[in-house]
Design an enzyme around this catalytic site. Structure first.
Site, PDB file in Angstrom:
ATOM      1  N   ARG A  51      15.630 -42.258  46.308  1.00  0.00           N
ATOM      2  CA  ARG A  51      16.004 -43.662  46.342  1.00  0.00           C
ATOM      3  C   ARG A  51      15.836 -44.361  44.995  1.00  0.00           C
ATOM      4  O   ARG A  51      16.586 -45.265  44.659  1.00  0.00           O
ATOM      5  CB  ARG A  51      15.135 -44.377  47.379  1.00  0.00           C
ATOM      6  CG  ARG A  51      15.956 -44.994  48.457  1.00  0.00           C
ATOM      7  CD  ARG A  51      15.134 -45.701  49.460  1.00  0.00           C
ATOM      8  NE  ARG A  51      13.723 -45.339  49.447  1.00  0.00           N
ATOM      9  CZ  ARG A  51      12.879 -45.698  50.403  1.00  0.00           C
ATOM     10  NH1 ARG A  51      13.325 -46.408  51.411  1.00  0.00           N
ATOM     11  NH2 ARG A  51      11.619 -45.364  50.363  1.00  0.00           N
ATOM     12  N   LYS A 148       8.231 -29.532  57.203  1.00  0.00           N
ATOM     13  CA  LYS A 148       7.485 -29.903  58.402  1.00  0.00           C
ATOM     14  C   LYS A 148       7.174 -31.401  58.353  1.00  0.00           C
ATOM     15  O   LYS A 148       7.170 -31.953  57.260  1.00  0.00           O
ATOM     16  CB  LYS A 148       6.225 -29.064  58.505  1.00  0.00           C
ATOM     17  CG  LYS A 148       5.004 -29.601  57.733  1.00  0.00           C
ATOM     18  CD  LYS A 148       3.758 -28.861  58.108  1.00  0.00           C
ATOM     19  CE  LYS A 148       2.546 -29.717  57.881  1.00  0.00           C
ATOM     20  NZ  LYS A 148       1.273 -29.114  58.168  1.00  0.00           N
ATOM     21  N   HIS A 178       5.080 -22.938  55.013  1.00  0.00           N
ATOM     22  CA  HIS A 178       4.668 -22.304  53.761  1.00  0.00           C
ATOM     23  C   HIS A 178       3.626 -21.214  53.979  1.00  0.00           C
ATOM     24  O   HIS A 178       3.422 -20.377  53.108  1.00  0.00           O
ATOM     25  CB  HIS A 178       4.225 -23.339  52.721  1.00  0.00           C
ATOM     26  CG  HIS A 178       2.960 -24.029  53.062  1.00  0.00           C
ATOM     27  ND1 HIS A 178       2.928 -25.136  53.849  1.00  0.00           N
ATOM     28  CD2 HIS A 178       1.680 -23.776  52.717  1.00  0.00           C
ATOM     29  CE1 HIS A 178       1.678 -25.535  53.986  1.00  0.00           C
ATOM     30  NE2 HIS A 178       0.896 -24.716  53.302  1.00  0.00           N
ATOM     31  N   LYS A 182       3.022 -16.921  51.974  1.00  0.00           N
ATOM     32  CA  LYS A 182       1.827 -16.425  51.280  1.00  0.00           C
ATOM     33  C   LYS A 182       1.882 -14.915  51.132  1.00  0.00           C
ATOM     34  O   LYS A 182       2.293 -14.206  52.045  1.00  0.00           O
ATOM     35  CB  LYS A 182       0.566 -16.832  52.046  1.00  0.00           C
ATOM     36  CG  LYS A 182       0.281 -18.330  51.949  1.00  0.00           C
ATOM     37  CD  LYS A 182      -1.011 -18.678  52.624  1.00  0.00           C
ATOM     38  CE  LYS A 182      -1.271 -20.166  52.550  1.00  0.00           C
ATOM     39  NZ  LYS A 182      -1.579 -20.627  51.187  1.00  0.00           N
ATOM     40  N   GLU A 216     -10.810 -26.637  56.346  1.00  0.00           N
ATOM     41  CA  GLU A 216     -10.655 -27.471  55.151  1.00  0.00           C
ATOM     42  C   GLU A 216     -11.937 -28.253  54.910  1.00  0.00           C
ATOM     43  O   GLU A 216     -12.645 -28.572  55.869  1.00  0.00           O
ATOM     44  CB  GLU A 216      -9.511 -28.469  55.355  1.00  0.00           C
ATOM     45  CG  GLU A 216      -8.159 -27.835  55.543  1.00  0.00           C
ATOM     46  CD  GLU A 216      -7.091 -28.889  55.817  1.00  0.00           C
ATOM     47  OE1 GLU A 216      -6.306 -29.177  54.923  1.00  0.00           O
ATOM     48  OE2 GLU A 216      -7.081 -29.429  56.940  1.00  0.00           O
ATOM     49  N   ASP A 235      -0.531 -30.569  63.745  1.00  0.00           N
ATOM     50  CA  ASP A 235      -0.437 -30.401  62.295  1.00  0.00           C
ATOM     51  C   ASP A 235      -0.626 -28.940  61.872  1.00  0.00           C
ATOM     52  O   ASP A 235      -0.066 -28.508  60.864  1.00  0.00           O
ATOM     53  CB  ASP A 235      -1.512 -31.280  61.625  1.00  0.00           C
ATOM     54  CG  ASP A 235      -1.287 -31.433  60.137  1.00  0.00           C
ATOM     55  OD1 ASP A 235      -0.130 -31.697  59.754  1.00  0.00           O
ATOM     56  OD2 ASP A 235      -2.256 -31.284  59.368  1.00  0.00           O
ATOM     57  N   HIS A 240       1.672 -23.446  61.773  1.00  0.00           N
ATOM     58  CA  HIS A 240       1.105 -22.411  60.900  1.00  0.00           C
ATOM     59  C   HIS A 240       0.328 -21.340  61.669  1.00  0.00           C
ATOM     60  O   HIS A 240       0.535 -20.139  61.478  1.00  0.00           O
ATOM     61  CB  HIS A 240       0.150 -23.033  59.880  1.00  0.00           C
ATOM     62  CG  HIS A 240       0.767 -24.141  59.082  1.00  0.00           C
ATOM     63  ND1 HIS A 240       2.005 -24.028  58.501  1.00  0.00           N
ATOM     64  CD2 HIS A 240       0.329 -25.380  58.770  1.00  0.00           C
ATOM     65  CE1 HIS A 240       2.285 -25.159  57.876  1.00  0.00           C
ATOM     66  NE2 HIS A 240       1.289 -25.989  58.021  1.00  0.00           N
ATOM     67  N   LYS A 331     -10.969 -30.298  59.678  1.00  0.00           N
ATOM     68  CA  LYS A 331     -11.191 -30.948  58.394  1.00  0.00           C
ATOM     69  C   LYS A 331     -12.683 -31.228  58.204  1.00  0.00           C
ATOM     70  O   LYS A 331     -13.426 -31.284  59.167  1.00  0.00           O
ATOM     71  CB  LYS A 331     -10.418 -32.273  58.354  1.00  0.00           C
ATOM     72  CG  LYS A 331      -8.918 -32.055  58.430  1.00  0.00           C
ATOM     73  CD  LYS A 331      -8.148 -33.286  58.076  1.00  0.00           C
ATOM     74  CE  LYS A 331      -6.667 -33.019  58.058  1.00  0.00           C
ATOM     75  NZ  LYS A 331      -6.261 -32.145  56.930  1.00  0.00           N
TER      76      LYS A 331
END
Ligand code: NAD
Length: 484
Positions: A51, A148, A178, A182, A216, A235, A240, A331
């Site tokens: 944009r 995603k 992704h 790997k 994480e 998520d 994944h 997380k």
């Protein structure tokens, strides 16, 4: 060891959302690295389209800055960067209107591969697909890459598939996950299907259980509003972790061919049992370590969205019936670590007296950090003192064992983009796979939406909620330690 680089065909790659975060952090640095490696033909072009009303020169500056920030310093060659930037163009575009589309149509070349990366919010996918057609920019051979999240439930995923299918055939659509790009994930397939060693043992008769962990250390900082509508299940698990589970559980495809591989993955998803409520643990991280807890970052201060989930999943088919797959992701955990661990059963009878050192064989596939594969085997403890056993790793890590510089192992994004140019869909999700994964995940999400239970709190820096430990203990098993 020098890696072999096979150049791809010349291409015009348009990055919609070229000024966005993903383009800056992953796409452009990755493309530069492929250019540096000699894989990107010198006459190929990358056209940013977004944009912002930028000139091509101003856009090149932003790409140069992204390379400076996200490519390791020892891979930054000023002469190569300067040449790479000459391959970059920019067109301001409005996905929702007609502005910019004629200019884009005018600069596209015939006789080269045309690829369009939709690095924008999924709400814009339909607009982009429609306008690419309306302005005659995409043809039957063009490819589109979509990011995603691919839907937030079965219904929205079906709607996205339908909108893309109205302009592109399935063979033209590359849905990125992704994790599939790997190095180790692909190596998992090599280990399974290029060796006779593992496949005969790869079944419930010999495999006690499988653990898949994506841990994480970071919280949702800054992304709280987005994450709160998603949660760990949407998520991480539906996409994944589901893909990883499929690669472990699938039957050998008849050929390493996109549809043969994806057919086998789809069969796994369809064989997944519904997950019982007692086999799911949801958690939310508490304040600690100088940072606020999940609820301080979420839009809704009473949010029930999970920042952690652990679940026990059954695969009902001849190969896996009776072998649980335990998945956990969260997380603000103790360490950043993603791995798959396949724990084999103990030998049927021990001839050794030393029972305390008696451990199982474990095949550990490490996705990050330190990508690599380790096989834990039992040996005799060296030296005198009788027959004492110990567990040691047979290390197949790339960096050490293969003499590969970790920096030369290409990042998932760059590998996947090169696959798009090559027209190889093996490592991309097919529409029916994504829908089947949502069809499995939806009832789980609906069931807890219908109940009023809150996720269990867990301390930052811990390995997750107490109940997640119990999920394993109950079955006489334990999670592997989360460590880098
Ligand atoms: P971002 O908000 O940083 O960038 C969005 C881009 O879209 C900008 O370039 C903007 O100019 C463009 N855009 C917005 N509205 C537009 C319009 N009407 N017309 C033309 N262009 C428009 O987003 P991002 O973080 O780069 O994410 C892009 C996509 O990638 C999203 O689907 C996201 O879910 C996905 N994704 C991002 C990450 C990440 O790490 N950032 C990771 C995985 C997936």
């Amino acid at each position: 060891m020098v890696s072999r680089v096979i150049p791809v065909d010349t291409f015009d790659l348009v990055i919609f959302g070229g000024t966005g975060d993903l383009a800056r952090r992953k796409i452009f640095p990755g493309l530069y690295r492929r250019y540096l490696a000699g894989q990107m033909p010198p006459d190929s072009r990358i056209i940013g389209a977004a944009r912002a009303d930028l000139t091509p020169e101003a856009f090149r500056e932003t790409v140069g800055a992204a390379i400076a920030e996200f490519v390791p310093k020892d891979r930054q060659d000023p002469a190569v960067i300067a040449k790479f930037l000459t391959r970059i163009d920019y067109v301001p575009i409005d996905a929702k209107g007609d502005g910019g589309w004629t200019a884009l149509a005018d600069i596209m070349r015939d006789g080269v591969v045309r690829a369009f990366y939709f690095s924008v919010a999924p709400a814009l996918f339909g607009d982009l697909a429609e306008r690419l057609h309306k302005h005659g920019i995409a043809d039957g051979k063009s490819r589109i890459v979509v990011e995603k999240p691919f839907g937030r439930d079965l219904e929205s995923a079906q709607a996205l598939n339908a909108v893309l299918a109205s302009h592109f055939s399935e063979k033209q659509i590359y849905r990125i996950d992704h994790y599939l790009g790997k190095e180790t994930v692909q190596n998992l397939m090599a280990v399974r299907f290029a060796n006779i060693l593992f496949e005969p043992l790869w079944k419930s008769e010999f495999v006690d259980h499988v653990q898949i962990t994506v841990a994480e250390t970071v919280g949702v900082n800054g992304r709280g509003a987005y994450y709160d509508k998603s949660g760990a299940m949407r998520d991480m698990v539906q996409n994944h972790m589901m893909q990883l589970l499929c690669l472990i559980a699938m039957e050998p495809p008849y050929h390493f061919d996109p549809d043969a591989v994806r057919d086998e993955k789809l069969k796994v998803i369809r064989a997944l049992d519904p997950v019982k409520p007692e086999d799911i643990v949801r958690g939310q991280y508490l304040p600690g370590g100088g940072e606020g807890g999940y609820l301080e970052h979420a839009e809704n201060p009473a949010s029930r969205t999970e920042s952690y989930i652990a679940l026990k999943v059954g695969v009902s088919n001849w190969r896996w019936s009776g072998t649980p797959f335990y998945l956990r992701t969260g997380k603000r955990l103790r360490a950043r670590a993603s791995e798959i661990a396949i724990t084999f059963k103990a030998v049927p009878h021990s001839i050794f007296d030393d029972a305390k050192g008696w451990l199982e064989n474990v095949l550990v596939i490490r996705l990050q950090p330190n990508e690599g594969i380790n096989l834990m085997v039992m040996i005799k403890e060296p030296g005198p003192g009788g027959m004492r056993l110990m567990q040691v790793p047979l290390d197949m890590s790339f960096a050490d064992a293969l003499g590969v510089d970790a920096e030369d192992v290409s990042d998932a994004y760059e590998r996947l983009i090169m696959d798009v140019i090559r027209g190889n869909q093996t490592l991309f999700m097919r529409g029916d796979e994504v829908e089947a994964a949502w069809a499995w995940a939806d009832p789980i999400i609906d069931a807890w939406d219908a109940r009023s239970t809150r996720p269990q709190g867990y301390d930052p820096g811990s390995s997750g909620p107490e109940d997640a430990l119990m999920l394993m203990h109950r079955d006489g098993r334990r999670w592997r330690e989360i460590k880098e």
